[in-house]
Structure formats: C-alpha cells, structure tokens
Design a protein around this motif. Structure first.
Motif, PDB file in Angstrom:
ATOM      1  N   ALA A   2      50.380 -49.501   0.737  1.00 17.24           N
ATOM      2  CA  ALA A   2      51.831 -49.552   0.954  1.00 17.24           C
ATOM      3  C   ALA A   2      52.279 -48.277   1.665  1.00 17.24           C
ATOM      4  O   ALA A   2      51.496 -47.353   1.887  1.00 17.24           O
ATOM      5  CB  ALA A   2      52.560 -49.714  -0.372  1.00 17.24           C
ATOM      6  N   GLN A   3      53.522 -48.247   2.025  1.00 18.27           N
ATOM      7  CA  GLN A   3      54.042 -47.069   2.687  1.00 18.27           C
ATOM      8  C   GLN A   3      53.908 -45.848   1.751  1.00 18.27           C
ATOM      9  O   GLN A   3      54.105 -45.952   0.531  1.00 18.27           O
ATOM     10  CB  GLN A   3      55.507 -47.274   3.069  1.00 18.27           C
ATOM     11  N   PRO A   4      53.547 -44.712   2.323  1.00 19.34           N
ATOM     12  CA  PRO A   4      53.424 -43.516   1.464  1.00 19.34           C
ATOM     13  C   PRO A   4      54.776 -43.109   0.869  1.00 19.34           C
ATOM     14  O   PRO A   4      55.836 -43.396   1.454  1.00 19.34           O
ATOM     15  CB  PRO A   4      52.894 -42.457   2.427  1.00 19.34           C
ATOM     16  N   PRO A   5      54.745 -42.468  -0.278  1.00 18.58           N
ATOM     17  CA  PRO A   5      56.017 -42.101  -0.928  1.00 18.58           C
ATOM     18  C   PRO A   5      56.762 -41.044  -0.116  1.00 18.58           C
ATOM     19  O   PRO A   5      56.165 -40.213   0.577  1.00 18.58           O
ATOM     20  CB  PRO A   5      55.592 -41.529  -2.277  1.00 18.58           C
ATOM     21  N   ARG A   6      58.066 -41.163  -0.157  1.00 10.46           N
ATOM     22  CA  ARG A   6      58.913 -40.192   0.536  1.00 10.46           C
ATOM     23  C   ARG A   6      58.894 -38.879  -0.258  1.00 10.46           C
ATOM     24  O   ARG A   6      59.029 -38.847  -1.471  1.00 10.46           O
ATOM     25  CB  ARG A   6      60.336 -40.739   0.634  1.00 10.46           C
ATOM     26  N   PHE A   7      58.688 -37.781   0.467  1.00  5.61           N
ATOM     27  CA  PHE A   7      58.727 -36.490  -0.223  1.00  5.61           C
ATOM     28  C   PHE A   7      60.172 -36.085  -0.492  1.00  5.61           C
ATOM     29  O   PHE A   7      60.997 -36.113   0.423  1.00  5.61           O
ATOM     30  CB  PHE A   7      58.038 -35.417   0.623  1.00  5.61           C
ATOM     31  N   GLN A   8      60.405 -35.745  -1.704  1.00  3.73           N
ATOM     32  CA  GLN A   8      61.748 -35.295  -2.110  1.00  3.73           C
ATOM     33  C   GLN A   8      61.588 -34.029  -2.982  1.00  3.73           C
ATOM     34  O   GLN A   8      60.909 -34.063  -4.008  1.00  3.73           O
ATOM     35  CB  GLN A   8      62.457 -36.402  -2.902  1.00  3.73           C
ATOM     36  N   ARG A   9      62.151 -32.983  -2.496  1.00  3.61           N
ATOM     37  CA  ARG A   9      62.009 -31.726  -3.244  1.00  3.61           C
ATOM     38  C   ARG A   9      62.750 -31.832  -4.584  1.00  3.61           C
ATOM     39  O   ARG A   9      63.871 -32.320  -4.658  1.00  3.61           O
ATOM     40  CB  ARG A   9      62.569 -30.560  -2.414  1.00  3.61           C
ATOM     41  N   VAL A  10      62.138 -31.331  -5.627  1.00  2.00           N
ATOM     42  CA  VAL A  10      62.698 -31.385  -6.990  1.00  2.00           C
ATOM     43  C   VAL A  10      63.256 -30.005  -7.422  1.00  2.00           C
ATOM     44  O   VAL A  10      64.357 -29.907  -7.963  1.00  2.00           O
ATOM     45  CB  VAL A  10      61.637 -31.847  -7.989  1.00  2.00           C
ATOM     46  N   LYS A  11      62.515 -28.982  -7.163  1.00  2.00           N
ATOM     47  CA  LYS A  11      62.874 -27.635  -7.621  1.00  2.00           C
ATOM     48  C   LYS A  11      63.585 -26.882  -6.505  1.00  2.00           C
ATOM     49  O   LYS A  11      63.124 -26.868  -5.365  1.00  2.00           O
ATOM     50  CB  LYS A  11      61.612 -26.876  -8.024  1.00  2.00           C
ATOM     51  N   ASP A  12      64.678 -26.233  -6.811  1.00  2.00           N
ATOM     52  CA  ASP A  12      65.383 -25.350  -5.883  1.00  2.00           C
ATOM     53  C   ASP A  12      65.002 -23.918  -6.271  1.00  2.00           C
ATOM     54  O   ASP A  12      65.514 -23.336  -7.220  1.00  2.00           O
ATOM     55  CB  ASP A  12      66.895 -25.547  -5.997  1.00  2.00           C
ATOM     56  N   PHE A  13      64.039 -23.414  -5.521  1.00  2.00           N
ATOM     57  CA  PHE A  13      63.534 -22.101  -5.886  1.00  2.00           C
ATOM     58  C   PHE A  13      64.540 -20.988  -5.597  1.00  2.00           C
ATOM     59  O   PHE A  13      64.429 -19.875  -6.123  1.00  2.00           O
ATOM     60  CB  PHE A  13      62.227 -21.821  -5.116  1.00  2.00           C
ATOM     61  N   GLY A  14      65.560 -21.239  -4.843  1.00  2.00           N
ATOM     62  CA  GLY A  14      66.565 -20.222  -4.578  1.00  2.00           C
ATOM     63  C   GLY A  14      67.463 -19.937  -5.787  1.00  2.00           C
ATOM     64  O   GLY A  14      68.170 -18.930  -5.831  1.00  2.00           O
ATOM     65  N   ALA A  15      67.401 -20.830  -6.772  1.00  2.00           N
ATOM     66  CA  ALA A  15      68.224 -20.626  -7.960  1.00  2.00           C
ATOM     67  C   ALA A  15      67.602 -19.656  -8.958  1.00  2.00           C
ATOM     68  O   ALA A  15      68.256 -19.204  -9.906  1.00  2.00           O
ATOM     69  CB  ALA A  15      68.479 -21.979  -8.635  1.00  2.00           C
ATOM     70  N   ASP A  16      66.321 -19.386  -8.752  1.00  2.00           N
ATOM     71  CA  ASP A  16      65.636 -18.469  -9.669  1.00  2.00           C
ATOM     72  C   ASP A  16      66.009 -17.025  -9.333  1.00  2.00           C
ATOM     73  O   ASP A  16      66.397 -16.712  -8.196  1.00  2.00           O
ATOM     74  CB  ASP A  16      64.134 -18.648  -9.559  1.00  2.00           C
ATOM     75  N   TYR A  17      65.806 -16.243 -10.303  1.00  2.00           N
ATOM     76  CA  TYR A  17      65.990 -14.809 -10.087  1.00  2.00           C
ATOM     77  C   TYR A  17      64.851 -14.316  -9.198  1.00  2.00           C
ATOM     78  O   TYR A  17      63.733 -14.872  -9.217  1.00  2.00           O
ATOM     79  CB  TYR A  17      65.998 -14.044 -11.410  1.00  2.00           C
ATOM     80  N   PRO A  18      65.137 -13.305  -8.463  1.00  2.00           N
ATOM     81  CA  PRO A  18      64.107 -12.819  -7.561  1.00  2.00           C
ATOM     82  C   PRO A  18      62.813 -12.419  -8.252  1.00  2.00           C
ATOM     83  O   PRO A  18      61.745 -12.534  -7.650  1.00  2.00           O
ATOM     84  CB  PRO A  18      64.766 -11.628  -6.871  1.00  2.00           C
ATOM     85  N   ASP A  19      62.894 -11.970  -9.453  1.00  2.00           N
ATOM     86  CA  ASP A  19      61.676 -11.535 -10.128  1.00  2.00           C
ATOM     87  C   ASP A  19      61.070 -12.649 -10.965  1.00  2.00           C
ATOM     88  O   ASP A  19      60.160 -12.435 -11.735  1.00  2.00           O
ATOM     89  CB  ASP A  19      61.970 -10.320 -11.010  1.00  2.00           C
ATOM     90  N   GLN A  20      61.599 -13.832 -10.816  1.00  2.00           N
ATOM     91  CA  GLN A  20      61.057 -14.968 -11.577  1.00  2.00           C
ATOM     92  C   GLN A  20      60.494 -16.011 -10.599  1.00  2.00           C
ATOM     93  O   GLN A  20      61.169 -16.382  -9.619  1.00  2.00           O
ATOM     94  CB  GLN A  20      62.159 -15.606 -12.439  1.00  2.00           C
ATOM     95  N   THR A  21      59.295 -16.517 -10.819  1.00  2.00           N
ATOM     96  CA  THR A  21      58.651 -17.554  -9.984  1.00  2.00           C
ATOM     97  C   THR A  21      58.134 -18.651 -10.899  1.00  2.00           C
ATOM     98  O   THR A  21      57.354 -18.386 -11.830  1.00  2.00           O
ATOM     99  CB  THR A  21      57.470 -16.996  -9.173  1.00  2.00           C
ATOM    100  N   ASP A  22      58.576 -19.872 -10.615  1.00  2.00           N
ATOM    101  CA  ASP A  22      58.110 -21.024 -11.404  1.00  2.00           C
ATOM    102  C   ASP A  22      56.885 -21.606 -10.700  1.00  2.00           C
ATOM    103  O   ASP A  22      56.972 -22.464  -9.793  1.00  2.00           O
ATOM    104  CB  ASP A  22      59.240 -22.049 -11.503  1.00  2.00           C
ATOM    105  N   ASN A  23      55.755 -21.099 -11.094  1.00  2.00           N
ATOM    106  CA  ASN A  23      54.490 -21.502 -10.433  1.00  2.00           C
ATOM    107  C   ASN A  23      54.215 -22.995 -10.607  1.00  2.00           C
ATOM    108  O   ASN A  23      53.705 -23.664  -9.690  1.00  2.00           O
ATOM    109  CB  ASN A  23      53.334 -20.682 -10.954  1.00  2.00           C
ATOM    110  N   GLN A  24      54.510 -23.497 -11.738  1.00  2.00           N
ATOM    111  CA  GLN A  24      54.241 -24.921 -11.975  1.00  2.00           C
ATOM    112  C   GLN A  24      55.099 -25.788 -11.082  1.00  2.00           C
ATOM    113  O   GLN A  24      54.663 -26.812 -10.537  1.00  2.00           O
ATOM    114  CB  GLN A  24      54.504 -25.262 -13.459  1.00  2.00           C
ATOM    115  N   ALA A  25      56.336 -25.401 -10.882  1.00  2.00           N
ATOM    116  CA  ALA A  25      57.216 -26.165 -10.001  1.00  2.00           C
ATOM    117  C   ALA A  25      56.687 -26.150  -8.559  1.00  2.00           C
ATOM    118  O   ALA A  25      56.759 -27.159  -7.839  1.00  2.00           O
ATOM    119  CB  ALA A  25      58.626 -25.587 -10.060  1.00  2.00           C
ATOM    120  N   ILE A  26      56.145 -24.979  -8.157  1.00  2.00           N
ATOM    121  CA  ILE A  26      55.570 -24.907  -6.807  1.00  2.00           C
ATOM    122  C   ILE A  26      54.405 -25.869  -6.688  1.00  2.00           C
ATOM    123  O   ILE A  26      54.266 -26.610  -5.687  1.00  2.00           O
ATOM    124  CB  ILE A  26      55.133 -23.469  -6.501  1.00  2.00           C
TER     125      ILE A  26
END
Length: 250
Positions: A2-26
């Motif tokens: 079937a047609q491949p799934p449409r990519f839709q970003r889930v995490k907005d990494f700009g909302a995190d604090y600069p010193d915080q990185t959500d590795n799992q979300a990436i």
C-alpha cells in the motif's frame, strides 16, 4: 504494498529548554521518517528500472489521459487507413499482373500451337518434296528408258527399211540412201528417222557415180504392191512421217 505512511512530526523540539533533549522523541521521529522513505523506495522500484526507464507493462490504457488516448487513436487510424490503401493498391497491381501473366501464357500457348503446326506443315512439305524428288527421279529414269527404247526402235526400223530397199532394189540401191531431208538430193532415198553410217552399206560400186539411168517398178520382177506400201514419191521433202517410211524425190 500500500502507499507508504505520511510522515507527520509528533514532537516539537523547540518547546524544550535548551539544556533539555528528548532523545527518545528524536528516535521516534527518525523511525517515522525511515518508514515513509522505505515505503517510497519500495513503491518506486515497482515502476522504475535501475536505468531510470519505466518497467515494461507498467503503463496501461486505463492509465492514459483521455486526450492522449484520442490522439493515439487518430494517429493509429490514419496509419491503418494508409496501410489498408497500400494493401488494396498492391492487390490491384497483383490482379493486373496476374491478368497480364494469363494473357502472356495464352499467347505463349498459341505461339507453341502455331509452331507445332508449322513444324508439322514443314515436315509434310519435306515429305512431299522427297516424294516429288523420288517421282522426278523415277520419271527421269523412265524417260531415259523410253528414249533408249525409241532409239532402238528407230535403229531397228531404219535397218528394216534398208533391208527392204536392199531386197527390192539390190544392195547397190542403198548407196543413194539419205538420212534426212537436208541431206537428200534428187535420185536418193530418204529413210525418215534413220541414221545409217556409210561404212554399213555393202556392195557399193568402186566408181561413183555410176551412169545415170531409171527403172520403173514394172521392170522389177517380184516387187509386188507390198514393196511400195511405205514409199512416197514427190518433188518436195515430206513434212513428217513414221520411222521406216521411204521418200523418193523425183
């Protein structure tokens, strides 16, 4: 697939604090991108070869746009019509050639028949010519034979005439025998058709001419009427006569 799934970003990494990185979300975002791109590659491989051209059979009639279908149909129809007209022209030319071939065959047959007839006529003419030549040869042979017979008969008649003259007038009388009117003179005997060499005349007088004298038929004993049956007397040479006739010029 079937047609491949449409990519839709889930995490907005700009909302995190600069010193915080959500590795799992990436990781989750990258996995979603990978799933989409992998699907695109699989579907692309179905329609495109490695050389960049479309795979065989990938484009069907239903996949074409209607204007393109009509354009292709019109072009194809024109090509088919031209091909049909060309085929019809070729068929007409073939029929014409076949008719000409039939006429040529008929003419050839007539020529062969005429040649055969001419050969038969020539053969018959040759046979007739051969028969005519054979007949001519036979006629020539018969003519030679008849001429020989006639010559023999003439010689026999002349000999009989000389014998008759000799028996009636004596052997000396043959001295005055002429063989043609041109050779005859007064007092000579003309034997028509006879050629008597002088050497064949016997008992001729040693001195010639003898003393001129005349004897009548009455003075010749035993002569009879038979001796004068074929004897003609006249002052002019006769126009003709039969072999053995005697002419006395007076």
């Amino acid at each position: 697939m079937a047609q491949p799934p449409r990519f839709q970003r889930v995490k907005d990494f700009g909302a995190d604090y600069p010193d915080q990185t959500d590795n799992q979300a990436i990781n989750n975002e990258l996995d979603a991108v990978s799933q989409t791109t992998d699907g695109l590659r699989k579907n692309l491989a179905k329609i495109q070869r490695d050389d960049g051209e479309l795979r065989d059979g990938i484009v069907t009639k239903n996949a074409l746009a209607q204007p393109l279908k009509q354009e292709l149909y019109d072009e194809f129809s024109q090509n088919v019509t031209a091909a049909v007209e060309t085929a019809q022209q070729a068929a007409g030319d073939a029929n014409t050639a076949a008719g000409a071939a039939a006429v040529s065959a008929a003419n050839a047959g007539a020529a062969e028949t005429a040649a055969t007839s001419a050969a038969s006529v020539a053969t018959a003419a040759a046979g007739s010519a051969q028969a005519s030549q054979t007949a001519a040869a036979a006629s020539e042979s018969a003519a030679h034979s008849s001429a020989g017979i006639a010559s023999t008969a003439a010689e026999t008649a002349a000999a009989d005439a000389v014998a008759a003259v000799t028996g009636s007038f004596g052997t000396a009388a043959t001295h005055d025998v002429a063989v043609s009117p041109a050779d005859n003179t007064a007092g000579r005997v003309l034997v028509v058709g006879a050629i008597i060499p002088w050497g064949q005349v016997s008992e001729t007088p040693a001195d010639y001419p003898p003393a001129k004298h005349v004897h009548t038929l009455a003075q010749i004993e035993g002569l009879g009427n038979a001796a004068t049956a074929n004897i003609t007397t006249s002052t002019e040479a006769p126009d003709g006569g039969d072999d053995g006739d005697i002419w006395l010029q007076v």
